[in-house]
Design a protein around this motif. Structure first.
Motif, mmCIF file in Angstrom:
data_model
loop_
_atom_site.group_PDB
_atom_site.id
_atom_site.type_symbol
_atom_site.label_atom_id
_atom_site.label_comp_id
_atom_site.label_asym_id
_atom_site.label_seq_id
_atom_site.Cartn_x
_atom_site.Cartn_y
_atom_site.Cartn_z
ATOM 1 N N PHE A 65 0.853 -1.188 0.000
ATOM 2 C CA PHE A 65 0.000 0.000 0.000
ATOM 3 C C PHE A 65 0.889 1.237 0.000
ATOM 4 O O PHE A 65 1.825 1.341 0.804
ATOM 5 C CB PHE A 65 -0.916 0.021 1.230
ATOM 6 C CG PHE A 65 -1.897 -1.116 1.273
ATOM 7 C CD1 PHE A 65 -3.184 -0.958 0.784
ATOM 8 C CD2 PHE A 65 -1.520 -2.348 1.805
ATOM 9 C CE1 PHE A 65 -4.092 -2.005 0.826
ATOM 10 C CE2 PHE A 65 -2.427 -3.400 1.843
ATOM 11 C CZ PHE A 65 -3.705 -3.225 1.350
ATOM 12 N N VAL A 66 0.595 2.154 -0.893
ATOM 13 C CA VAL A 66 1.342 3.411 -0.963
ATOM 14 C C VAL A 66 0.353 4.568 -0.871
ATOM 15 O O VAL A 66 -0.799 4.470 -1.307
ATOM 16 C CB VAL A 66 2.163 3.521 -2.266
ATOM 17 C CG1 VAL A 66 3.202 2.430 -2.329
ATOM 18 C CG2 VAL A 66 1.260 3.481 -3.490
ATOM 19 N N GLU A 67 0.804 5.641 -0.269
ATOM 20 C CA GLU A 67 -0.003 6.858 -0.215
ATOM 21 C C GLU A 67 0.171 7.624 -1.515
ATOM 22 O O GLU A 67 1.294 7.744 -2.031
ATOM 23 C CB GLU A 67 0.454 7.707 0.974
ATOM 24 C CG GLU A 67 -0.293 9.012 1.122
ATOM 25 C CD GLU A 67 0.283 9.859 2.235
ATOM 26 O OE1 GLU A 67 -0.127 11.028 2.360
ATOM 27 O OE2 GLU A 67 1.156 9.357 2.975
ATOM 28 N N SER A 68 -0.914 8.124 -2.071
ATOM 29 C CA SER A 68 -0.830 8.888 -3.312
ATOM 30 C C SER A 68 -0.037 10.169 -3.076
ATOM 31 O O SER A 68 -0.406 11.009 -2.254
ATOM 32 C CB SER A 68 -2.239 9.231 -3.816
ATOM 33 O OG SER A 68 -2.168 9.980 -5.006
ATOM 34 N N THR A 69 1.083 10.322 -3.788
ATOM 35 C CA THR A 69 1.972 11.479 -3.594
ATOM 36 C C THR A 69 2.289 12.117 -4.941
ATOM 37 O O THR A 69 3.446 12.263 -5.313
ATOM 38 C CB THR A 69 3.276 11.058 -2.909
ATOM 39 O OG1 THR A 69 3.862 9.977 -3.661
ATOM 40 C CG2 THR A 69 3.038 10.612 -1.492
ATOM 41 N N GLY A 70 1.271 12.449 -5.707
ATOM 42 C CA GLY A 70 1.528 13.051 -7.011
ATOM 43 C C GLY A 70 2.076 12.027 -7.977
ATOM 44 O O GLY A 70 1.377 11.108 -8.405
ATOM 45 N N ILE A 71 3.374 12.140 -8.292
ATOM 46 C CA ILE A 71 4.000 11.206 -9.230
ATOM 47 C C ILE A 71 5.088 10.367 -8.574
ATOM 48 O O ILE A 71 5.561 9.395 -9.178
ATOM 49 C CB ILE A 71 4.617 11.961 -10.427
ATOM 50 C CG1 ILE A 71 5.710 12.919 -9.936
ATOM 51 C CG2 ILE A 71 3.539 12.713 -11.205
ATOM 52 C CD1 ILE A 71 6.503 13.560 -11.044
ATOM 53 N N HIS A 73 5.192 8.168 -6.231
ATOM 54 C CA HIS A 73 4.936 6.766 -5.920
ATOM 55 C C HIS A 73 4.810 5.887 -7.164
ATOM 56 O O HIS A 73 4.803 4.662 -7.057
ATOM 57 C CB HIS A 73 3.658 6.642 -5.096
ATOM 58 C CG HIS A 73 2.421 7.028 -5.851
ATOM 59 N ND1 HIS A 73 2.101 8.330 -6.131
ATOM 60 C CD2 HIS A 73 1.425 6.274 -6.386
ATOM 61 C CE1 HIS A 73 0.959 8.369 -6.795
ATOM 62 N NE2 HIS A 73 0.530 7.141 -6.963
ATOM 63 N N LEU A 74 4.721 6.500 -8.345
ATOM 64 C CA LEU A 74 4.447 5.728 -9.552
ATOM 65 C C LEU A 74 5.582 4.777 -9.942
ATOM 66 O O LEU A 74 5.312 3.610 -10.278
ATOM 67 C CB LEU A 74 4.122 6.676 -10.712
ATOM 68 C CG LEU A 74 2.844 7.498 -10.554
ATOM 69 C CD1 LEU A 74 2.645 8.411 -11.753
ATOM 70 C CD2 LEU A 74 1.637 6.575 -10.393
ATOM 71 N N PRO A 75 6.870 5.206 -9.963
ATOM 72 C CA PRO A 75 7.916 4.253 -10.370
ATOM 73 C C PRO A 75 7.962 3.008 -9.495
ATOM 74 O O PRO A 75 8.055 1.886 -10.015
ATOM 75 C CB PRO A 75 9.207 5.079 -10.245
ATOM 76 C CG PRO A 75 8.766 6.494 -10.397
ATOM 77 C CD PRO A 75 7.413 6.555 -9.740
ATOM 78 N N LEU A 76 7.894 3.188 -8.171
ATOM 79 C CA LEU A 76 7.938 2.033 -7.272
ATOM 80 C C LEU A 76 6.689 1.174 -7.433
ATOM 81 O O LEU A 76 6.767 -0.061 -7.441
ATOM 82 C CB LEU A 76 8.076 2.508 -5.829
ATOM 83 C CG LEU A 76 8.126 1.418 -4.757
ATOM 84 C CD1 LEU A 76 9.272 0.462 -5.017
ATOM 85 C CD2 LEU A 76 8.235 2.041 -3.367
#
Length: 432
Positions: A65-71, A73-76
């Motif tokens: 689970f990742v928190e939405s942080t703009g862009i 968090h996208l690569p991981l």
């Protein structure tokens, strides 16, 4: 109760250059102290190796689970997804409200990562899947369009401010200060002195050629420009050195307008490509047929909505756009001056506002764009403020959008009484 209560849960607190990872066993115990991974190949592979080892030990596949942080968090997120791991994105509003349950005031990345993991494991929280890459790319492009559009507006406002000071009266000479004719004049004659010293015939021909109007019309504009230049002659002579600011603003306006045209062309290209999901493309076409909705606004709405199947009612879509009313209640007190929550997509609300404004207006010929919504808006204005009535129109538009996407049928303007015809046409049960 959370659906991930008995799972191997991984919480990831993401920043721009690194992330902190916390892992919870199916029993809820912290497997190890939260650890850091850098956002580079070595850091990503380090996390993958650790997750694979724990998966073998626990005999459970990890769910991250990742928190939405703009862009950031996208690569991981996509790296883990490409390695056959299941993951979800959490809304920052939900995460921030539950990050510190302790009495002590502790705020660090380790605690945040652990809080994300425990929130997902124990709370029945709404999670979201990452949209398809094509939809995500479309969302980035449409948001970039509006970001550049905002910069263009700022540049235009700065040019107007300079013209008020350096060339008073110029903004009233032409119907639009940013039209081709006005910009052509300012590029060739960026100061009142330049206009005063310009050859009358050359200036008249430039205006006539750029505006595609006759010499007589252009001559009248030359007279007005001369008058403005004469008025500006009373300003300090040192101000004439600021004409370079006008040139700078004109260059910026033309460059940004060119960038907007390029972005819009790229959006068309993305949607027309074979890789773009056929269903999303059809949804764009369906929304484009609604009066007041253009291609760009339709594409932005689809990009912001993402997977429409996740919305099971118009209320859910309304909440996603942040148009649902906030609640203020305590004990016997019930607040009656509640505003909309504004908890959803900001760009989506901006687009809906634009569509609402377009839907209630009339054309130059007096034809109504959407007579039903215009009548609805007028009825609301009787007892409500105009902005409140406009929000009601936005709310109504979301119901239209939901119905069109749900039924996959083109929009048809119907008055409220037309929707009730089924009551009279519905077959009545035979009398006993």
């Amino acid at each position: 109760m959370s659906q991930f209560l008995n799972d191997f849960v991984v919480g990831i607190d993401v920043s721009s250059e690194f992330s902190i990872v916390a892992m919870l066993a199916p029993t809820g115990e912290l497997i190890r102290k939260p650890f850091r991974i850098d956002h580079n190949p070595a850091g990503f592979n380090k996390l993958l190796d650790i997750l694979k080892k724990e998966e073998e030990r626990l005999n459970r596949k990890p769910i991250y689970f990742v928190e939405s942080t703009g862009i950031f968090h996208l690569p991981l997120f996509f790296f883990l997804k490409s390695n056959d791991l299941k993951g979800f994105v959490l809304n920052p509003l939900c995460v921030h409200s539950t990050k510190n349950f302790d009495l002590r005031k502790v705020k660090n990345d380790n605690k945040d990562a652990e809080a994300i993991a425990r929130l997902a494991k124990y709370q029945d929280i709404k999670v979201s899947m990452m949209p398809e890459p094509q939809i995500l790319a479309l969302r980035m492009m449409t948001r970039e369009y509006y970001a550049v559009s905002d910069m263009l507006t700022e540049m235009k406002n700065r040019l107007c401010t300079d013209l008020y000071l350096l060339f008073p009266g110029f903004l009233n000479v032409f119907s639009g200060p940013f039209g081709k004719t006005a910009l052509a004049i300012l590029r060739s004659y960026p100061s009142p002195r330049a206009v005063s010293e310009a050859d009358t015939d050359v200036l008249t021909l430039l205006i006539s050629k750029t505006s595609r109007k006759g010499l007589e019309w252009a001559s009248k504009k030359v007279v007005l420009l001369r008058d403005c230049a004469q008025l500006a002659s009373s300003m300090p002579s040192e101000f004439s050195l600021l004409d370079t600011k006008i040139k700078f603003h004109i260059d910026g306006i033309e460059h940004m307008q060119s960038s907007l045209d390029g972005i819009e062309a790229q959006i068309h290209k993305m949607i027309d490509s074979k890789e773009f999901p056929a269903k999303a493309k059809k949804n764009v076409e369906l929304l484009d047929e609604i009066p007041g909705v253009g291609f760009l606004t339709a594409a932005t709405l689809i990009a912001e909505i993402g997977d429409f199947s996740l919305f099971n009612s118009p209320k859910a879509l309304t909440a996603f756009f942040g148009l649902d009313p906030s609640v203020n209640q305590s004990g016997k007190f019930n607040g009656d001056r509640n505003k909309i929550s504004k908890r959803g997509t900001r760009i989506g609300r901006r687009i809906l506002f634009t569509i609402a404004m377009a839907s209630i207006r009339t054309t130059r010929n007096g034809a109504e764009i959407n007579p039903v919504l215009r009548e609805f808006y007028k009825s609301k204005c009787v007892s409500k403020k105009k902005k409140v009535a406009l929000v009601a129109v936005m709310h109504k538009l979301l119901h239209y959008i939901y119905a069109v996407l749900r039924d996959q049928k083109p929009f048809v303007i119907k008055r409220p009484e037309d929707h009730q015809t089924w009551r009279t046409t519905k077959p009545q049960p035979a009398a006993a």
